[in-house]
Structures are given as structure tokens and as C-alpha cells.
Design a protein around this motif. Structure first.
Motif, PDB file in Angstrom:
ATOM      1  N   GLY A 245      15.801  62.983   8.398  1.00 30.09           N
ATOM      2  CA  GLY A 245      14.608  62.679   9.175  1.00 30.09           C
ATOM      3  C   GLY A 245      14.448  61.204   9.468  1.00 30.09           C
ATOM      4  O   GLY A 245      13.342  60.662   9.424  1.00 30.09           O
ATOM      5  N   ARG A 246      15.558  60.536   9.809  1.00 30.04           N
ATOM      6  CA  ARG A 246      15.546  59.095  10.055  1.00 30.04           C
ATOM      7  C   ARG A 246      16.327  58.768  11.312  1.00 30.04           C
ATOM      8  O   ARG A 246      17.252  59.486  11.685  1.00 30.04           O
ATOM      9  N   LEU A 247      15.948  57.649  11.923  1.00 26.28           N
ATOM     10  CA  LEU A 247      16.786  57.089  12.973  1.00 26.28           C
ATOM     11  C   LEU A 247      17.993  56.410  12.343  1.00 26.28           C
ATOM     12  O   LEU A 247      17.971  56.064  11.153  1.00 26.28           O
ATOM     13  N   LEU A 248      19.030  56.212  13.129  1.00 27.70           N
ATOM     14  CA  LEU A 248      20.211  55.497  12.663  1.00 27.70           C
ATOM     15  C   LEU A 248      19.981  53.991  12.749  1.00 27.70           C
ATOM     16  O   LEU A 248      19.246  53.513  13.618  1.00 27.70           O
ATOM     17  N   ASP A 249      20.595  53.262  11.859  1.00 27.37           N
ATOM     18  CA  ASP A 249      20.414  51.816  11.791  1.00 27.37           C
ATOM     19  C   ASP A 249      21.551  51.078  12.493  1.00 27.37           C
ATOM     20  O   ASP A 249      22.676  51.599  12.596  1.00 27.37           O
ATOM     21  N   PRO A 250      21.312  49.851  12.947  1.00 28.09           N
ATOM     22  CA  PRO A 250      22.368  49.032  13.558  1.00 28.09           C
ATOM     23  C   PRO A 250      23.243  48.401  12.470  1.00 28.09           C
ATOM     24  O   PRO A 250      23.033  47.249  12.086  1.00 28.09           O
TER      25      PRO A 250
ATOM     26  N   THR B 166      26.836  48.787  12.542  1.00 31.63           N
ATOM     27  CA  THR B 166      28.154  48.458  13.101  1.00 31.63           C
ATOM     28  C   THR B 166      27.968  48.078  14.564  1.00 31.63           C
ATOM     29  O   THR B 166      26.937  48.396  15.185  1.00 31.63           O
ATOM     30  N   GLN B 167      28.972  47.458  15.125  1.00 36.41           N
ATOM     31  CA  GLN B 167      28.914  47.115  16.546  1.00 36.41           C
ATOM     32  C   GLN B 167      28.727  48.376  17.384  1.00 36.41           C
ATOM     33  O   GLN B 167      27.937  48.383  18.342  1.00 36.41           O
ATOM     34  N   ASP B 168      29.442  49.442  17.020  1.00 33.88           N
ATOM     35  CA  ASP B 168      29.338  50.683  17.785  1.00 33.88           C
ATOM     36  C   ASP B 168      27.951  51.301  17.682  1.00 33.88           C
ATOM     37  O   ASP B 168      27.423  51.839  18.668  1.00 33.88           O
ATOM     38  N   SER B 169      27.358  51.250  16.490  1.00 30.56           N
ATOM     39  CA  SER B 169      26.045  51.878  16.317  1.00 30.56           C
ATOM     40  C   SER B 169      24.967  51.168  17.121  1.00 30.56           C
ATOM     41  O   SER B 169      23.924  51.755  17.440  1.00 30.56           O
ATOM     42  N   CYS B 170      25.199  49.911  17.491  1.00 32.72           N
ATOM     43  CA  CYS B 170      24.203  49.160  18.267  1.00 32.72           C
ATOM     44  C   CYS B 170      23.993  49.746  19.661  1.00 32.72           C
ATOM     45  O   CYS B 170      22.992  49.449  20.316  1.00 32.72           O
ATOM     46  N   ALA B 171      24.914  50.591  20.126  1.00 28.74           N
ATOM     47  CA  ALA B 171      24.725  51.238  21.425  1.00 28.74           C
ATOM     48  C   ALA B 171      23.454  52.084  21.442  1.00 28.74           C
ATOM     49  O   ALA B 171      22.864  52.308  22.507  1.00 28.74           O
ATOM     50  N   PHE B 172      23.021  52.530  20.270  1.00 26.90           N
ATOM     51  CA  PHE B 172      21.836  53.379  20.172  1.00 26.90           C
ATOM     52  C   PHE B 172      20.615  52.620  19.655  1.00 26.90           C
ATOM     53  O   PHE B 172      19.568  53.219  19.433  1.00 26.90           O
ATOM     54  N   TYR B 173      20.747  51.321  19.498  1.00 27.87           N
ATOM     55  CA  TYR B 173      19.636  50.534  18.955  1.00 27.87           C
ATOM     56  C   TYR B 173      18.446  50.572  19.909  1.00 27.87           C
ATOM     57  O   TYR B 173      18.560  50.255  21.082  1.00 27.87           O
ATOM     58  N   GLN B 174      17.324  51.019  19.399  1.00 26.69           N
ATOM     59  CA  GLN B 174      16.095  51.181  20.181  1.00 26.69           C
ATOM     60  C   GLN B 174      16.301  52.055  21.418  1.00 26.69           C
ATOM     61  O   GLN B 174      15.583  51.935  22.415  1.00 26.69           O
TER      62      GLN B 174
ATOM     63  N   ASN C 130      14.947  57.908  26.178  1.00 27.59           N
ATOM     64  CA  ASN C 130      16.129  57.514  25.423  1.00 27.59           C
ATOM     65  C   ASN C 130      17.372  58.297  25.836  1.00 27.59           C
ATOM     66  O   ASN C 130      17.287  59.345  26.481  1.00 27.59           O
ATOM     67  N   LYS C 131      18.535  57.795  25.413  1.00 27.56           N
ATOM     68  CA  LYS C 131      19.793  58.452  25.723  1.00 27.56           C
ATOM     69  C   LYS C 131      20.176  59.505  24.689  1.00 27.56           C
ATOM     70  O   LYS C 131      21.096  60.288  24.913  1.00 27.56           O
ATOM     71  N   ALA C 132      19.469  59.519  23.536  1.00 30.04           N
ATOM     72  CA  ALA C 132      19.853  60.419  22.466  1.00 30.04           C
ATOM     73  C   ALA C 132      18.661  60.740  21.581  1.00 30.04           C
ATOM     74  O   ALA C 132      17.658  60.019  21.568  1.00 30.04           O
TER      75      ALA C 132
ATOM     76  N   ASP D 152      21.298  41.802  12.802  1.00 33.55           N
ATOM     77  CA  ASP D 152      20.034  41.191  13.231  1.00 33.55           C
ATOM     78  C   ASP D 152      19.551  41.788  14.555  1.00 33.55           C
ATOM     79  O   ASP D 152      20.358  42.139  15.425  1.00 33.55           O
ATOM     80  N   HIS D 153      18.237  41.857  14.708  1.00 34.64           N
ATOM     81  CA  HIS D 153      17.612  42.461  15.886  1.00 34.64           C
ATOM     82  C   HIS D 153      18.154  41.898  17.196  1.00 34.64           C
ATOM     83  O   HIS D 153      18.552  42.660  18.089  1.00 34.64           O
ATOM     84  N   ASP D 154      18.179  40.577  17.352  1.00 33.96           N
ATOM     85  CA  ASP D 154      18.596  39.973  18.613  1.00 33.96           C
ATOM     86  C   ASP D 154      20.039  40.306  18.958  1.00 33.96           C
ATOM     87  O   ASP D 154      20.371  40.572  20.124  1.00 33.96           O
ATOM     88  N   ILE D 155      20.897  40.294  17.937  1.00 36.54           N
ATOM     89  CA  ILE D 155      22.308  40.610  18.166  1.00 36.54           C
ATOM     90  C   ILE D 155      22.474  42.079  18.511  1.00 36.54           C
ATOM     91  O   ILE D 155      23.204  42.440  19.440  1.00 36.54           O
ATOM     92  N   ALA D 156      21.786  42.944  17.766  1.00 41.36           N
ATOM     93  CA  ALA D 156      21.875  44.389  18.021  1.00 41.36           C
ATOM     94  C   ALA D 156      21.394  44.712  19.427  1.00 41.36           C
ATOM     95  O   ALA D 156      22.001  45.533  20.139  1.00 41.36           O
ATOM     96  N   LEU D 157      20.312  44.078  19.848  1.00 39.34           N
ATOM     97  CA  LEU D 157      19.758  44.341  21.167  1.00 39.34           C
ATOM     98  C   LEU D 157      20.692  43.855  22.267  1.00 39.34           C
ATOM     99  O   LEU D 157      20.890  44.521  23.290  1.00 39.34           O
ATOM    100  N   GLU D 158      21.328  42.713  22.060  1.00 38.50           N
ATOM    101  CA  GLU D 158      22.280  42.194  23.050  1.00 38.50           C
ATOM    102  C   GLU D 158      23.480  43.131  23.183  1.00 38.50           C
ATOM    103  O   GLU D 158      23.940  43.409  24.297  1.00 38.50           O
ATOM    104  N   ILE D 159      23.976  43.615  22.058  1.00 38.93           N
ATOM    105  CA  ILE D 159      25.109  44.545  22.099  1.00 38.93           C
ATOM    106  C   ILE D 159      24.716  45.830  22.814  1.00 38.93           C
ATOM    107  O   ILE D 159      25.481  46.375  23.622  1.00 38.93           O
ATOM    108  N   GLN D 160      23.500  46.308  22.524  1.00 37.82           N
ATOM    109  CA  GLN D 160      23.024  47.536  23.165  1.00 37.82           C
ATOM    110  C   GLN D 160      22.958  47.358  24.680  1.00 37.82           C
ATOM    111  O   GLN D 160      23.357  48.241  25.446  1.00 37.82           O
ATOM    112  N   GLN D 161      22.494  46.219  25.119  1.00 33.64           N
ATOM    113  CA  GLN D 161      22.347  45.969  26.551  1.00 33.64           C
ATOM    114  C   GLN D 161      23.683  45.753  27.248  1.00 33.64           C
ATOM    115  O   GLN D 161      23.803  45.977  28.454  1.00 33.64           O
ATOM    116  N   ARG D 162      24.681  45.336  26.492  1.00 38.62           N
ATOM    117  CA  ARG D 162      26.016  45.150  27.069  1.00 38.62           C
ATOM    118  C   ARG D 162      26.877  46.406  26.961  1.00 38.62           C
ATOM    119  O   ARG D 162      27.574  46.778  27.908  1.00 38.62           O
ATOM    120  N   GLY D 163      26.848  47.030  25.800  1.00 43.84           N
ATOM    121  CA  GLY D 163      27.750  48.157  25.548  1.00 43.84           C
ATOM    122  C   GLY D 163      27.110  49.522  25.656  1.00 43.84           C
ATOM    123  O   GLY D 163      27.786  50.539  25.465  1.00 43.84           O
TER     124      GLY D 163
END
Length: 260
Positions: A133-138, A140-148, A176-178, A223-234
Motif C-alpha cells: 500500500g505504498r508508492l515507489l521511491d526514487p 534508482t535512476q530508472d525508478s525516477c521515471a515514475f517520480y511524482q 499519472n502514467k501508472a 534527492d527531490h530536484d535530481i529525481a524530478l529532473e530525471i523524470q522530466q528527461r527520461g
């Protein structure tokens, strides 16, 4: 790479093709749908009678193509796909539509006009993660695709058989995408069959990575800023359309009968 006639492939391998007619676009979606089922089977996502991927028809936009109930993912061909209308009636093709498939997917397609395809199965790591019953956390680099960009549907009431329950799942998915469906499994959507299938594969892998990481320790969050940047790029539509093309090349080379 196999290409349908009447489809204009892009010179950029990460750019979806364009179409000269509705018929060519429909055929393209059908081929990608059949291929996605074969890929899911190869990856072990076929779990008995559970699981479905749908593709909106390009002309009859309140209709969708789906796998007929009771045929294993590994055997699905283009000619096996059925077209289902907004009332749950099979209007083209032979076979029955899964009640759960119609209940869930019809409501997602209705709520999200931008969604061309949706994928859901009872794959091992996705359904295991859903029990938490939880969201996935950022982590890994790959998991950041689903961040927020993924949601938790935190209200399991049993097998989804009614459109009212499908409507609640669609509302829970939001923009959301997922989505993680608690005590059930995972679900992804996309602007193409390719994208929805690739998101599903990545989400299953993300669930696996976090389950394994938490089994041996406490993962370090990105970190939030890095995860968000990866999500927006990847985490873009084009990037993940491109990700599926390698699997498309492999499965169509190995199993060309899917085009039958």
C-alpha cells in the motif's frame, strides 16, 4: 524492423511513425498490441486468465482493441484481437471480453482521452509491491521515471467486475502514467501501445528493485530536484516509445506469426 505498408517510419528511431490512413494506423496499433502480449508472455507476465492490454481504435474512439478472454498471451495474433464498444459488446472479432478488462479499461479510456493504450497484469513483483500500500521511491535512476507520476489506489474491494469500480480506479490514476492497485497489481497507460507496455515493464522492474533493496537494508533516496529532473528527461512519451522498439525488433524477428 518490420513496418506495415502505408506507414511512414520516421528517420529518427525514437520518433513514432505517421500514417497515410485510418486503416494503416489501426493495423499499426493492432500489430503493436499483439507484439506487446508476446513480450509480456516472454517476460513472465501471463498469469492464468488475468491481465489485459487495450488500444483505442483510431476511428471509433470510444471502442478499444483487447485480447479475447482465455487465449494465452504467447499465442495472440493480430487476427485474434477483438474490438469492444462502450457497452462492452464485441463488435469485431471472435471471442469474449474479460469482464474485468472491460470494467477497468473502458473507464480509463473514457476518463483519459489522451490515453491510447492501457496495460494491466498480475505480474509477480508488481502484485507483491501492491500489498504494501505504498508508492515507489526514487532509489534508482530508472525508478525516477515514475517520480511524482504514479498513483496509489488504496481501496481494494475484490475482483473488479463493475464499471463503477473501474471508474474509481480511473479517478485514482488521475493524470499519472501508472498506478499501484493495492492488493491487486500495477497498471500503466500511454500515448501509444509501445509506451504503455514499456512503462509496465519498467514499473515491474522498479517494484522488483525496491523489494530486493529493502530486503537487505534501507535504500538511499535520490534527492527531490535530481529525481524530478530525471523524470522530466527520461519519463517522456517519445523516450519510452523508443524504449519498446528494441523489444519489438526482437519479438517480431523471433515470432513473425503474430502478424497473422
Amino acid at each position: 524492423m518490420v513496418q506495415t505498408s502505408l506507414v511512414r517510419p520516421s528517420s529518427n528511431p525514437f520518433q513514432p511513425p505517421t500514417f497515410v490512413s485510418i486503416e494503416s494506423e489501426r493495423r499499426h496499433r493492432q500489430e503493436r498490441l499483439a507484439a506487446a502480449f508476446r513480450v509480456f508472455a516472454r517476460l513472465g507476465f501471463a498469469q492464468g486468465l488475468a491481465g489485459h492490454i487495450t488500444a483505442r481504435d483510431p476511428e471509433l474512439t470510444d471502442h478499444f482493441w483487447v485480447n479475447p478472454f482465455g487465449i494465452h498471451f504467447s499465442r495472440i495474433r493480430v487476427s485474434d484481437l477483438i474490438l469492444v464498444n462502450s457497452e462492452g459488446q464485441v463488435v469485431q472479432g471472435e471471442g469474449k471480453v474479460s469482464q474485468a478488462a472491460f470494467a477497468i479499461h473502458s473507464q480509463i479510456h473514457e476518463a483519459r482521452p489522451d490515453v491510447i493504450a492501457a496495460a494491466h497484469a498480475h505480474s509477480f513483483y508488481g502484485k507483491t509491491w501492491s500489498t504494501l500500500g505504498r508508492l515507489l521511491d526514487p532509489i534508482t535512476q530508472d525508478s525516477c521515471a515514475f517520480y511524482q507520476d504514479h498513483a496509489l489506489f488504496d481501496d481494494f474491494t475484490g475482483i473488479v467486475l463493475e464499471t463503477s469500480e473501474g471508474k474509481r480506479i480511473a479517478q485514482g490514476l488521475g493524470k499519472n502514467k501508472a498506478a499501484i492497485l493495492r492488493n491487486h497489481g500495477i497498471l500503466t497507460v500511454g500515448h501509444s501501445v509501445d509506451e504503455a507496455a514499456w512503462w509496465y515493464i519498467r514499473l515491474e522492474d522498479t517494484a522488483k528493485a525496491q523489494l530486493l533493496a529493502e530486503a537487505v537494508g534501507k535504500p538511499i533516496l535520490i534527492d527531490h530536484d535530481i529525481a524530478l529532473e530525471i523524470q522530466q528527461r527520461g519519463g517522456t512519451h517519445k523516450a519510452d516509445w523508443g524504449g519498446f522498439q528494441y523489444l519489438w525488433d526482437e519479438i517480431t524477428h523471433d515470432q513473425p506469426d503474430l502478424f497473422d
